[in-house]
Write a protein that holds these residues in place. Structure first.
Motif, PDB file in Angstrom:
ATOM      1  N   SER A   1       3.079   4.014   0.231  1.00  0.00           N
ATOM      2  CA  SER A   1       2.801   4.808   1.291  1.00  0.00           C
ATOM      3  C   SER A   1       1.887   4.685   1.113  1.00  0.00           C
ATOM      4  CB  SER A   1       3.224   6.290   0.962  1.00  0.00           C
ATOM      5  OG  SER A   1       2.265   6.899  -0.229  1.00  0.00           O
ATOM      6  N   GLY A   2       0.504   5.085   2.138  1.00  0.00           N
ATOM      7  CA  GLY A   2      -0.474   4.690   2.484  1.00  0.00           C
ATOM      8  C   GLY A   2      -1.496   5.559   3.089  1.00  0.00           C
ATOM      9  N   THR A   3      -3.129   5.642   2.588  1.00  0.00           N
ATOM     10  CA  THR A   3      -3.584   6.362   3.799  1.00  0.00           C
ATOM     11  C   THR A   3      -4.947   5.752   3.910  1.00  0.00           C
ATOM     12  OG1 THR A   3      -4.431   7.718   2.749  1.00  0.00           O
ATOM     13  CG2 THR A   3      -2.706   8.968   3.376  1.00  0.00           C
ATOM     14  N   TRP A   4      -5.670   5.809   4.727  1.00  0.00           N
ATOM     15  CA  TRP A   4      -7.040   5.516   5.432  1.00  0.00           C
ATOM     16  C   TRP A   4      -7.724   5.677   6.953  1.00  0.00           C
ATOM     17  CZ3 TRP A   4     -10.552   2.374   2.840  1.00  0.00           C
ATOM     18  CH2 TRP A   4     -11.094   1.659   3.469  1.00  0.00           C
ATOM     19  N   GLN A   5      -8.652   6.985   6.234  1.00  0.00           N
ATOM     20  CA  GLN A   5      -9.458   7.059   7.083  1.00  0.00           C
ATOM     21  C   GLN A   5      -8.683   8.132   8.190  1.00  0.00           C
ATOM     22  OE1 GLN A   5     -12.020   4.066   8.891  1.00  0.00           O
ATOM     23  NE2 GLN A   5     -13.453   3.987   7.075  1.00  0.00           N
ATOM     24  N   GLY A   6      -7.374   8.820   7.998  1.00  0.00           N
ATOM     25  CA  GLY A   6      -7.452   9.376   8.383  1.00  0.00           C
ATOM     26  C   GLY A   6      -5.451   9.015   8.788  1.00  0.00           C
ATOM     27  N   PHE A   7      -5.435   8.382   8.741  1.00  0.00           N
ATOM     28  CA  PHE A   7      -4.052   7.881   8.448  1.00  0.00           C
ATOM     29  C   PHE A   7      -3.397   7.753   7.272  1.00  0.00           C
ATOM     30  CE2 PHE A   7      -7.145   6.101  12.139  1.00  0.00           C
ATOM     31  CZ  PHE A   7      -6.516   6.288  13.497  1.00  0.00           C
ATOM     32  N   GLN A   8      -1.461   7.785   8.003  1.00  0.00           N
ATOM     33  CA  GLN A   8      -0.939   8.356   6.792  1.00  0.00           C
ATOM     34  C   GLN A   8       0.199   7.037   6.956  1.00  0.00           C
ATOM     35  OE1 GLN A   8       0.004  11.273   4.635  1.00  0.00           O
ATOM     36  NE2 GLN A   8      -0.626  12.435   6.055  1.00  0.00           N
ATOM     37  N   SER A   9       1.177   6.045   6.214  1.00  0.00           N
ATOM     38  CA  SER A   9       2.137   5.173   6.502  1.00  0.00           C
ATOM     39  C   SER A   9       3.269   5.556   5.187  1.00  0.00           C
ATOM     40  CB  SER A   9       2.682   4.025   7.099  1.00  0.00           C
ATOM     41  OG  SER A   9       1.262   3.254   5.627  1.00  0.00           O
ATOM     42  N   ILE A  10       4.396   5.351   5.397  1.00  0.00           N
ATOM     43  CA  ILE A  10       5.482   4.622   4.400  1.00  0.00           C
ATOM     44  C   ILE A  10       6.245   4.378   4.499  1.00  0.00           C
ATOM     45  CG2 ILE A  10       6.704   7.765   5.048  1.00  0.00           C
ATOM     46  CD1 ILE A  10       6.514   7.790   2.022  1.00  0.00           C
ATOM     47  N   ILE A  11       6.614   3.591   3.668  1.00  0.00           N
ATOM     48  CA  ILE A  11       8.592   2.888   4.125  1.00  0.00           C
ATOM     49  C   ILE A  11       9.311   3.457   2.694  1.00  0.00           C
ATOM     50  CG2 ILE A  11       7.477   0.361   2.651  1.00  0.00           C
ATOM     51  CD1 ILE A  11       9.195  -0.580   4.479  1.00  0.00           C
ATOM     52  N   ILE A  12      10.611   3.928   3.266  1.00  0.00           N
ATOM     53  CA  ILE A  12      11.669   3.674   2.346  1.00  0.00           C
ATOM     54  C   ILE A  12      12.022   3.529   2.161  1.00  0.00           C
ATOM     55  CG2 ILE A  12      12.564   6.233   1.553  1.00  0.00           C
ATOM     56  CD1 ILE A  12      10.529   8.028   1.726  1.00  0.00           C
ATOM     57  N   ARG A  13      12.805   2.355   1.597  1.00  0.00           N
ATOM     58  CA  ARG A  13      13.880   1.697   1.485  1.00  0.00           C
ATOM     59  C   ARG A  13      15.390   1.823   0.545  1.00  0.00           C
ATOM     60  NH1 ARG A  13      13.511  -4.841   1.576  1.00  0.00           N
ATOM     61  NH2 ARG A  13      15.277  -3.830   2.473  1.00  0.00           N
ATOM     62  N   VAL A  14      15.993   2.955   0.837  1.00  0.00           N
ATOM     63  CA  VAL A  14      17.377   2.778   0.092  1.00  0.00           C
ATOM     64  C   VAL A  14      18.495   1.755  -0.078  1.00  0.00           C
ATOM     65  CG1 VAL A  14      19.628   4.304  -0.086  1.00  0.00           C
ATOM     66  CG2 VAL A  14      17.918   5.026   1.147  1.00  0.00           C
ATOM     67  N   LEU A  15      17.966   0.622  -1.319  1.00  0.00           N
ATOM     68  CA  LEU A  15      19.051  -0.638  -1.267  1.00  0.00           C
ATOM     69  C   LEU A  15      20.121  -0.508  -1.296  1.00  0.00           C
ATOM     70  CD1 LEU A  15      16.519  -1.901  -4.700  1.00  0.00           C
ATOM     71  CD2 LEU A  15      15.948  -1.807  -1.866  1.00  0.00           C
ATOM     72  N   ASP A  16      21.227   0.321  -1.820  1.00  0.00           N
ATOM     73  CA  ASP A  16      22.415  -0.213  -2.152  1.00  0.00           C
ATOM     74  C   ASP A  16      23.241   0.261  -0.482  1.00  0.00           C
ATOM     75  OD1 ASP A  16      21.807   0.518  -4.569  1.00  0.00           O
ATOM     76  OD2 ASP A  16      21.809   1.491  -5.140  1.00  0.00           O
ATOM     77  N   VAL A  17      22.060   0.639   0.066  1.00  0.00           N
ATOM     78  CA  VAL A  17      23.212   1.289   1.527  1.00  0.00           C
ATOM     79  C   VAL A  17      22.481   0.395   2.866  1.00  0.00           C
ATOM     80  CG1 VAL A  17      24.428   2.821   0.777  1.00  0.00           C
ATOM     81  CG2 VAL A  17      21.489   3.298   2.522  1.00  0.00           C
ATOM     82  N   LYS A  18      21.338  -0.291   2.473  1.00  0.00           N
ATOM     83  CA  LYS A  18      20.253  -0.807   3.304  1.00  0.00           C
ATOM     84  C   LYS A  18      19.911   0.015   4.190  1.00  0.00           C
ATOM     85  CE  LYS A  18      22.365  -5.667   2.052  1.00  0.00           C
ATOM     86  NZ  LYS A  18      23.299  -6.723   2.211  1.00  0.00           N
ATOM     87  N   VAL A  19      18.951   0.695   3.839  1.00  0.00           N
ATOM     88  CA  VAL A  19      18.705   1.269   4.632  1.00  0.00           C
ATOM     89  C   VAL A  19      16.967   1.432   5.026  1.00  0.00           C
ATOM     90  CG1 VAL A  19      17.856   3.755   5.639  1.00  0.00           C
ATOM     91  CG2 VAL A  19      21.011   2.564   5.229  1.00  0.00           C
ATOM     92  N   THR A  20      16.187   0.869   5.750  1.00  0.00           N
ATOM     93  CA  THR A  20      15.387   1.677   5.793  1.00  0.00           C
ATOM     94  C   THR A  20      14.098   2.647   6.875  1.00  0.00           C
ATOM     95  OG1 THR A  20      15.128  -0.392   5.123  1.00  0.00           O
ATOM     96  CG2 THR A  20      13.075   0.173   5.933  1.00  0.00           C
ATOM     97  N   ILE A  21      13.640   3.389   6.011  1.00  0.00           N
ATOM     98  CA  ILE A  21      12.558   4.241   6.984  1.00  0.00           C
ATOM     99  C   ILE A  21      11.182   3.841   7.039  1.00  0.00           C
ATOM    100  CG2 ILE A  21      12.243   6.402   8.010  1.00  0.00           C
ATOM    101  CD1 ILE A  21      14.932   6.203   7.656  1.00  0.00           C
TER     102      ILE A  21
END
Length: 102
Positions: free
Chosen positions: A34-54
């Motif tokens: 995850s990260g933030t910069w000047q009022g913006f935020q993001s996140i990437i989450i991966r559940v590796l064993d079921v190959k799901v990414t958000i």
């Protein structure tokens, strides 16, 4: 890539190439960044064993992107919801509120 970094004293730390490697959901490995910069935020989450990414991008710093990503995972598969201490506390508070209403 999904292995903890090995420090100079041969101990490990749950961080690898910018990814947090600490989450396990029902025995499945989860990595996130995850990260933030000047009022913006993001996140990437991966559940590796079921190959799901958000991936969540938010243009407000008041948004809880990890909580939002957890809800998306939960909609996809209820077993994949990330749990936090706050979730357990909220569950306890909701139960107490429901008992008070009765």
């Amino acid at each position: 890539m999904w292995r903890p970094v090995i420090l100079n004293d041969d101990t490990t730390y749950p961080y690898g190439f910018g990814w947090e490697l600490t989450e396990i959901i029902h025995g499945m490995r989860v990595v996130k960044h995850s990260g933030t910069w000047q009022g913006f935020q993001s996140i990437i989450i991966r559940v590796l064993d079921v190959k799901v990414t958000i991936v969540i991008f938010a243009s407000l710093d008041a948004v809880e992107v990890e909580e939002m990503a957890s809800h998306v995972l939960e909609v996809y598969d209820p077993q994949l919801a990330l749990k936090s201490e706050d979730d357990e506390l909220n569950k306890f508070e909701r139960k107490n509120q429901q008992e008070l209403i009765k």
